[in-house]
Design an enzyme around this catalytic site. Sequence first.
Site, PDB file in Angstrom:
ATOM      1  N   LYS A   1       1.184  -0.809  -0.108  1.00  8.02           N
ATOM      2  CA  LYS A   1      -0.005   0.286   0.071  1.00  8.02           C
ATOM      3  C   LYS A   1       1.160   1.311   0.239  1.00  8.02           C
ATOM      4  O   LYS A   1       1.692   1.603   0.633  1.00  8.02           O
ATOM      5  CB  LYS A   1      -0.811  -0.397   1.147  1.00  8.02           C
ATOM      6  CG  LYS A   1      -2.106   1.304   1.506  1.00  8.02           C
ATOM      7  CD  LYS A   1      -2.466   1.376   2.378  1.00  8.02           C
ATOM      8  CE  LYS A   1      -2.417   1.681   3.471  1.00  8.02           C
ATOM      9  NZ  LYS A   1      -2.426   3.152   3.357  1.00  8.02           N
TER      10      LYS A   1
ATOM     11  N   ASP B   1      -3.382   4.357  -2.114  1.00  8.61           N
ATOM     12  CA  ASP B   1      -3.779   4.930  -1.659  1.00  8.61           C
ATOM     13  C   ASP B   1      -4.532   5.962  -1.170  1.00  8.61           C
ATOM     14  O   ASP B   1      -3.563   6.897  -0.393  1.00  8.61           O
ATOM     15  CB  ASP B   1      -3.921   4.013   0.219  1.00  8.61           C
ATOM     16  CG  ASP B   1      -4.789   4.611   2.095  1.00  8.61           C
ATOM     17  OD1 ASP B   1      -6.007   4.989   1.039  1.00  8.61           O
ATOM     18  OD2 ASP B   1      -4.558   4.775   2.542  1.00  8.61           O
TER      19      ASP B   1
ATOM     20  N   LYS C   1      -7.374   8.173  -1.687  1.00  3.20           N
ATOM     21  CA  LYS C   1      -8.542   8.855  -0.777  1.00  3.20           C
ATOM     22  C   LYS C   1      -8.833   9.850  -1.627  1.00  3.20           C
ATOM     23  O   LYS C   1      -9.350  10.991  -0.966  1.00  3.20           O
ATOM     24  CB  LYS C   1      -8.546   8.867   0.635  1.00  3.20           C
ATOM     25  CG  LYS C   1      -8.217   8.073   1.229  1.00  3.20           C
ATOM     26  CD  LYS C   1      -8.198   8.472   2.843  1.00  3.20           C
ATOM     27  CE  LYS C   1      -7.875   6.886   3.712  1.00  3.20           C
ATOM     28  NZ  LYS C   1      -6.257   6.767   3.820  1.00  3.20           N
TER      29      LYS C   1
ATOM     30  N   ASP D   1     -13.633  14.440  -5.089  1.00  2.00           N
ATOM     31  CA  ASP D   1     -13.400  16.164  -5.370  1.00  2.00           C
ATOM     32  C   ASP D   1     -14.870  15.715  -6.136  1.00  2.00           C
ATOM     33  O   ASP D   1     -15.579  14.864  -6.071  1.00  2.00           O
ATOM     34  CB  ASP D   1     -12.288  15.660  -6.172  1.00  2.00           C
ATOM     35  CG  ASP D   1     -11.772  17.504  -6.182  1.00  2.00           C
ATOM     36  OD1 ASP D   1     -12.987  18.941  -7.277  1.00  2.00           O
ATOM     37  OD2 ASP D   1     -10.729  17.691  -6.152  1.00  2.00           O
TER      38      ASP D   1
ATOM     39  N   THR E   1     -11.806   6.118  10.559  1.00  2.00           N
ATOM     40  CA  THR E   1     -11.462   5.577  11.473  1.00  2.00           C
ATOM     41  C   THR E   1     -11.385   6.193  12.740  1.00  2.00           C
ATOM     42  O   THR E   1     -12.018   6.527  13.369  1.00  2.00           O
ATOM     43  CB  THR E   1     -10.928   4.025  11.616  1.00  2.00           C
ATOM     44  OG1 THR E   1      -9.839   4.745  11.290  1.00  2.00           O
ATOM     45  CG2 THR E   1     -11.752   3.301  11.546  1.00  2.00           C
TER      46      THR E   1
ATOM     47  N   ARG F   1       2.812  -1.214  11.114  1.00  2.00           N
ATOM     48  CA  ARG F   1       4.096  -1.134  11.296  1.00  2.00           C
ATOM     49  C   ARG F   1       4.064  -2.391  12.940  1.00  2.00           C
ATOM     50  O   ARG F   1       5.460  -3.068  12.508  1.00  2.00           O
ATOM     51  CB  ARG F   1       3.538   0.020  12.575  1.00  2.00           C
ATOM     52  CG  ARG F   1       3.996   1.239  12.315  1.00  2.00           C
ATOM     53  CD  ARG F   1       3.330   2.226  12.801  1.00  2.00           C
ATOM     54  NE  ARG F   1       1.775   2.066  13.073  1.00  2.00           N
ATOM     55  CZ  ARG F   1       0.817   3.343  13.856  1.00  2.00           C
ATOM     56  NH1 ARG F   1       1.818   3.404  14.784  1.00  2.00           N
ATOM     57  NH2 ARG F   1       0.198   3.391  13.410  1.00  2.00           N
TER      58      ARG F   1
HETATM   59  O1  C5P Z   1       0.963   1.098  11.085  1.00  2.00           O
HETATM   60  P1  C5P Z   1      -0.264   0.674  11.129  1.00  2.00           P
HETATM   61  O2  C5P Z   1      -0.618  -1.729  10.725  1.00  2.00           O
HETATM   62  O3  C5P Z   1      -1.527   0.756  11.726  1.00  2.00           O
HETATM   63  O4  C5P Z   1      -1.055   0.802   8.899  1.00  2.00           O
HETATM   64  C1  C5P Z   1      -1.654   0.880   8.938  1.00  2.00           C
HETATM   65  C2  C5P Z   1      -2.114   1.538   7.302  1.00  2.00           C
HETATM   66  O5  C5P Z   1      -3.638   1.735   7.131  1.00  2.00           O
HETATM   67  C3  C5P Z   1      -1.795   3.295   7.577  1.00  2.00           C
HETATM   68  O6  C5P Z   1      -1.409   3.424   6.246  1.00  2.00           O
HETATM   69  C4  C5P Z   1      -3.212   3.647   7.619  1.00  2.00           C
HETATM   70  O7  C5P Z   1      -2.889   4.853   7.551  1.00  2.00           O
HETATM   71  C5  C5P Z   1      -3.760   3.023   7.042  1.00  2.00           C
HETATM   72  N1  C5P Z   1      -5.453   3.187   7.584  1.00  2.00           N
HETATM   73  C6  C5P Z   1      -6.076   2.830   8.389  1.00  2.00           C
HETATM   74  N2  C5P Z   1      -7.419   2.840   9.383  1.00  2.00           N
HETATM   75  C7  C5P Z   1      -8.281   3.464   8.205  1.00  2.00           C
HETATM   76  C8  C5P Z   1      -8.055   3.676   7.342  1.00  2.00           C
HETATM   77  C9  C5P Z   1      -6.157   3.417   6.388  1.00  2.00           C
HETATM   78  O8  C5P Z   1      -5.007   2.044   9.898  1.00  2.00           O
HETATM   79  N3  C5P Z   1      -9.890   3.727   8.841  1.00  2.00           N
END
Ligand code: C5P
Length: 233
Positions: free
Chosen positions: A32, A59, A61, A64, A119, A211
């Site tokens: 992603k 990603d 998003k 517009d 979220t 992460r």
């Molecule tokens: O590091 P982590 O596993 O928390 O990363 C989750 C990824 O998913 C990040 O790129 C975050 O921006 C994305 N994301 C999220 N929740 C959402 C939409 C996207 O954590 N509702």
Amino acid sequence: MPKDVIIACDFASEAQTFAFLEKLGSERPFLKIGMELFYAAGPNIVRKLKDKGYKIFLDLKLHDIPNTVEKAMRVIADLGADMINVHAAGTVAMMEAAMRGVSAKGNARPLVISVTQLTSTDEARMQNELLIGKSLPETVLHYAQNAQKAGLDGVVCSPLEAESIHNALGSGFLTVTPGIRFADGEKGDQVRVATPAKARKLGSDYIVVGRPITEAADPAEAYARAVADFLGR
Ligand code: C5P
């Protein structure tokens, strides 16, 4: 039904991204690319990664007016991305325009999914700031229905919402779910989390893991563990 682990490459540069990918050896996972890396490295990073055999979820998003989104989606589809997202808040007309954009060339088009409510938006903020009077789950489901009506392939949602979305919209409507943590891992800033195995049980089609893989001492081992856990191997 596709099931895959998507690694969130939340890096600030192309160099950092390639340094991370080297740690995965010969693996060519679904990646992603979000706004940070896309704006830092430029669109060419998508072409470079595709040439090396990675699949890409872009990603960005989009949100517009329909005409602008249609034209932008045409350009993004040309980069070779495999999955792209837009905001369902842009309306059914905007999402239909997005689908026209990715289908313009008539070739195999990327998957298009939508963000319902972020979220980070809780029900109080949604009701008091955005003046959306319904409950959060009702709003999420309604936005997902709008996405389906516009011909999109699915939504980004919490793994904990995947089951209700499939129940309402069918098992073929994709749920792409971030908020994934290993049972013994740090939650960081994520609140409502699920393990890869729990996400599978709840019906997630793709899990997005950042992460827990990118900051692992051994990213290749963490990726293999996420895949095995999610695919139940
Ligand atoms: O590091 P982590 O596993 O928390 O990363 C989750 C990824 O998913 C990040 O790129 C975050 O921006 C994305 N994301 C999220 N929740 C959402 C939409 C996207 O954590 N509702």
